[in-house]
Design a protein around this motif. Structure first.
Motif, mmCIF file in Angstrom:
data_model
loop_
_atom_site.group_PDB
_atom_site.id
_atom_site.type_symbol
_atom_site.label_atom_id
_atom_site.label_comp_id
_atom_site.label_asym_id
_atom_site.label_seq_id
_atom_site.Cartn_x
_atom_site.Cartn_y
_atom_site.Cartn_z
ATOM 1 N N ALA A 205 0.831 -1.205 0.000
ATOM 2 C CA ALA A 205 0.000 0.000 0.000
ATOM 3 C C ALA A 205 0.865 1.254 0.000
ATOM 4 O O ALA A 205 0.583 2.220 -0.724
ATOM 5 C CB ALA A 205 -0.924 -0.009 1.219
ATOM 6 N N ALA A 206 1.945 1.255 0.791
ATOM 7 C CA ALA A 206 2.853 2.410 0.814
ATOM 8 C C ALA A 206 3.527 2.589 -0.539
ATOM 9 O O ALA A 206 3.718 3.720 -1.001
ATOM 10 C CB ALA A 206 3.906 2.205 1.902
ATOM 11 N N GLY A 207 3.879 1.478 -1.197
ATOM 12 C CA GLY A 207 4.508 1.561 -2.512
ATOM 13 C C GLY A 207 3.598 2.180 -3.548
ATOM 14 O O GLY A 207 4.054 2.938 -4.421
ATOM 15 N N ARG A 208 2.308 1.870 -3.458
ATOM 16 C CA ARG A 208 1.356 2.474 -4.407
ATOM 17 C C ARG A 208 1.267 3.982 -4.199
ATOM 18 O O ARG A 208 1.186 4.743 -5.171
ATOM 19 C CB ARG A 208 -0.013 1.820 -4.248
ATOM 20 N N LEU A 209 1.304 4.434 -2.961
ATOM 21 C CA LEU A 209 1.254 5.869 -2.674
ATOM 22 C C LEU A 209 2.502 6.581 -3.178
ATOM 23 O O LEU A 209 2.434 7.710 -3.662
ATOM 24 C CB LEU A 209 1.102 6.093 -1.168
ATOM 25 N N LEU A 210 3.649 5.925 -3.066
ATOM 26 C CA LEU A 210 4.927 6.527 -3.459
ATOM 27 C C LEU A 210 5.274 6.283 -4.922
ATOM 28 O O LEU A 210 6.296 6.764 -5.406
ATOM 29 C CB LEU A 210 6.049 5.967 -2.580
ATOM 30 N N ASP A 211 4.438 5.532 -5.610
ATOM 31 C CA ASP A 211 4.689 5.160 -7.008
ATOM 32 C C ASP A 211 5.992 4.357 -7.143
ATOM 33 O O ASP A 211 6.722 4.500 -8.113
ATOM 34 C CB ASP A 211 4.731 6.404 -7.905
ATOM 35 N N ILE A 212 6.257 3.532 -6.144
ATOM 36 C CA ILE A 212 7.370 2.581 -6.197
ATOM 37 C C ILE A 212 6.761 1.207 -5.924
ATOM 38 O O ILE A 212 6.594 0.802 -4.776
ATOM 39 C CB ILE A 212 8.463 2.898 -5.158
ATOM 40 N N PRO A 213 6.358 0.505 -6.968
ATOM 41 C CA PRO A 213 5.627 -0.750 -6.764
ATOM 42 C C PRO A 213 6.455 -1.836 -6.072
ATOM 43 O O PRO A 213 7.664 -1.936 -6.282
ATOM 44 C CB PRO A 213 5.255 -1.178 -8.188
ATOM 45 N N VAL A 214 5.777 -2.601 -5.234
ATOM 46 C CA VAL A 214 6.378 -3.779 -4.626
ATOM 47 C C VAL A 214 6.064 -4.960 -5.543
ATOM 48 O O VAL A 214 4.933 -5.421 -5.609
ATOM 49 C CB VAL A 214 5.805 -4.037 -3.214
ATOM 50 N N HIS A 215 7.056 -5.409 -6.283
ATOM 51 C CA HIS A 215 6.844 -6.461 -7.272
ATOM 52 C C HIS A 215 6.622 -7.837 -6.648
ATOM 53 O O HIS A 215 5.937 -8.679 -7.224
ATOM 54 C CB HIS A 215 8.013 -6.526 -8.241
ATOM 55 N N ASP A 216 7.217 -8.061 -5.481
ATOM 56 C CA ASP A 216 7.084 -9.384 -4.878
ATOM 57 C C ASP A 216 7.592 -9.339 -3.442
ATOM 58 O O ASP A 216 8.274 -8.396 -3.025
ATOM 59 C CB ASP A 216 7.889 -10.429 -5.670
ATOM 60 N N HIS A 217 7.218 -10.328 -2.701
ATOM 61 C CA HIS A 217 7.803 -10.605 -1.388
ATOM 62 C C HIS A 217 8.170 -12.075 -1.397
ATOM 63 O O HIS A 217 7.295 -12.943 -1.494
ATOM 64 C CB HIS A 217 6.802 -10.288 -0.266
ATOM 65 N N VAL A 218 9.464 -12.356 -1.339
ATOM 66 C CA VAL A 218 9.960 -13.732 -1.412
ATOM 67 C C VAL A 218 10.465 -14.148 -0.034
ATOM 68 O O VAL A 218 11.309 -13.468 0.555
ATOM 69 C CB VAL A 218 11.087 -13.867 -2.455
ATOM 70 N N ILE A 219 9.924 -15.243 0.468
ATOM 71 C CA ILE A 219 10.368 -15.794 1.742
ATOM 72 C C ILE A 219 11.310 -16.957 1.444
ATOM 73 O O ILE A 219 10.957 -17.896 0.733
ATOM 74 C CB ILE A 219 9.188 -16.287 2.600
ATOM 75 N N VAL A 220 12.515 -16.872 1.962
ATOM 76 C CA VAL A 220 13.540 -17.883 1.721
ATOM 77 C C VAL A 220 13.497 -18.935 2.818
ATOM 78 O O VAL A 220 13.619 -18.620 4.008
ATOM 79 C CB VAL A 220 14.941 -17.236 1.678
ATOM 80 N N GLY A 221 13.278 -20.195 2.421
ATOM 81 C CA GLY A 221 13.355 -21.316 3.349
ATOM 82 C C GLY A 221 14.621 -22.099 3.086
ATOM 83 O O GLY A 221 15.524 -21.630 2.391
ATOM 84 N N ARG A 222 14.701 -23.283 3.619
ATOM 85 C CA ARG A 222 15.879 -24.111 3.400
ATOM 86 C C ARG A 222 15.660 -24.972 2.168
ATOM 87 O O ARG A 222 14.894 -25.923 2.177
ATOM 88 C CB ARG A 222 16.154 -24.978 4.639
ATOM 89 N N GLY A 223 16.321 -24.572 1.075
ATOM 90 C CA GLY A 223 16.194 -25.304 -0.169
ATOM 91 C C GLY A 223 14.942 -24.985 -0.962
ATOM 92 O O GLY A 223 14.688 -25.615 -1.992
ATOM 93 N N ARG A 224 14.143 -24.040 -0.531
ATOM 94 C CA ARG A 224 12.911 -23.669 -1.239
ATOM 95 C C ARG A 224 12.511 -22.251 -0.864
ATOM 96 O O ARG A 224 13.103 -21.641 0.023
ATOM 97 C CB ARG A 224 11.783 -24.651 -0.907
ATOM 98 N N TYR A 225 11.499 -21.746 -1.556
ATOM 99 C CA TYR A 225 11.057 -20.377 -1.302
ATOM 100 C C TYR A 225 9.550 -20.281 -1.493
ATOM 101 O O TYR A 225 8.904 -21.177 -2.041
ATOM 102 C CB TYR A 225 11.764 -19.398 -2.240
ATOM 103 N N MET A 226 8.990 -19.170 -1.047
ATOM 104 C CA MET A 226 7.576 -18.864 -1.291
ATOM 105 C C MET A 226 7.504 -17.442 -1.844
ATOM 106 O O MET A 226 8.133 -16.524 -1.331
ATOM 107 C CB MET A 226 6.784 -18.976 0.015
ATOM 108 N N SER A 227 6.745 -17.251 -2.921
ATOM 109 C CA SER A 227 6.593 -15.964 -3.566
ATOM 110 C C SER A 227 5.144 -15.483 -3.421
ATOM 111 O O SER A 227 4.222 -16.200 -3.802
ATOM 112 C CB SER A 227 6.962 -16.055 -5.059
ATOM 113 N N PHE A 228 4.976 -14.284 -2.849
ATOM 114 C CA PHE A 228 3.629 -13.725 -2.727
ATOM 115 C C PHE A 228 3.031 -13.481 -4.102
ATOM 116 O O PHE A 228 1.834 -13.670 -4.320
ATOM 117 C CB PHE A 228 3.678 -12.417 -1.930
#
Length: 234
Positions: A205-228
């Motif tokens: 939401a803050a990125g939309r206000l500032l016109d700096i988009p949040v392209h992703d949030h990646v959570i790093v696990g052990r040997g794998r990841y999760m992408s929002f």
């Protein structure tokens, strides 16, 4: 006494020159050495009746043969082993950290970050084995190249610690085209928590206000990841 026991009792200097780790490294290259032999070189000289090969093998055995587990252990865990003092434990940690940093340089610095797998490849060597959570912001330029990596927090992640002001300060200074949020889960499971979801919603939401988009949030696990973004949560 078996021949194997006799060989274990030998110091490095008592071994034939062709079998000494340093000589093998010099003539055959590092790839030809076992992990215990490489650790022996990092450890340096022997200790009492134990050769550096014995000590190196003991370090590996204490971590189930995993260098990742060795790296994740505190220095005190290594110094508890016979023949491993503080200086040696610090040397081992320094060598493993150099390995991590070398791995992060494997990617072409000018290559664009196009997918969550690219993000994982960049950050996993540093984050997947940390004992605490770190929250990073990957600042991207207009070509989706990594302009800067900003560490925002180190410790337990929650919405009160990850403030939009800290996240976007460097992005604004760098005139970022977009940012990607990255953090790790020390448990090894990248499934998002309630706090992860709240933080992501607030920062998007803050990125939309500032016109700096949040392209992703990646959570790093052990040997794998999760992408929002991949999961449709962004």
């Amino acid at each position: 006494m078996s021949s194997q026991s006799i060989r274990k009792a030998l110091t490095i200097r008592e071994m034939p020159a062709s079998e000494r780790p340093r000589e093998r490294l010099k003539h055959l290259g590092a790839q030809a050495l076992t992990t215990a032999e490489l650790l022996a070189i990092v450890l340096g000289t022997g200790s009492g009746r134990r050769s550096t090969l014995d000590v190196g093998q003991a370090i590996l055995s204490s971590a189930g043969g995993s260098l990742r587990r060795v790296a994740s252990q505190p220095v005190a865990a290594l110094t508890a082993l016979d023949g491993v003092g503080t200086a040696r434990a610090l040397a081992v940690h320094a060598a493993l950290e150099l390995g991590r940093r070398a791995a992060t340089e494997g990617r072409d610095e000018g290559a664009p970050v196009r997918s969550p797998r690219d993000v994982y490849a960049l950050f996993a060597p540093r984050l997947e084995d940390l004992p605490v959570e770190e929250f990073h912001v990957a600042v991207l330029d207009s070509q989706h190249r990594l302009e800067r990596d900003v560490t925002v927090t180190r410790g337990i992640l929650n919405s009160s610690l990850v403030h939009p002001r800290e996240v976007f300060r460097e992005a604004i200074a760098e005139r970022a085209a977009a940012i990607i949020l990255v953090h790790n889960h020390p448990s090894g499971d990248p499934a998002p928590s309630a706090d992860d979801r709240t933080v992501t919603e607030q920062l998007a939401a803050a990125g939309r206000l500032l016109d700096i988009p949040v392209h992703d949030h990646v959570i790093v696990g052990r040997g794998r990841y999760m992408s929002f973004a991949e999961a449709g949560l962004l």
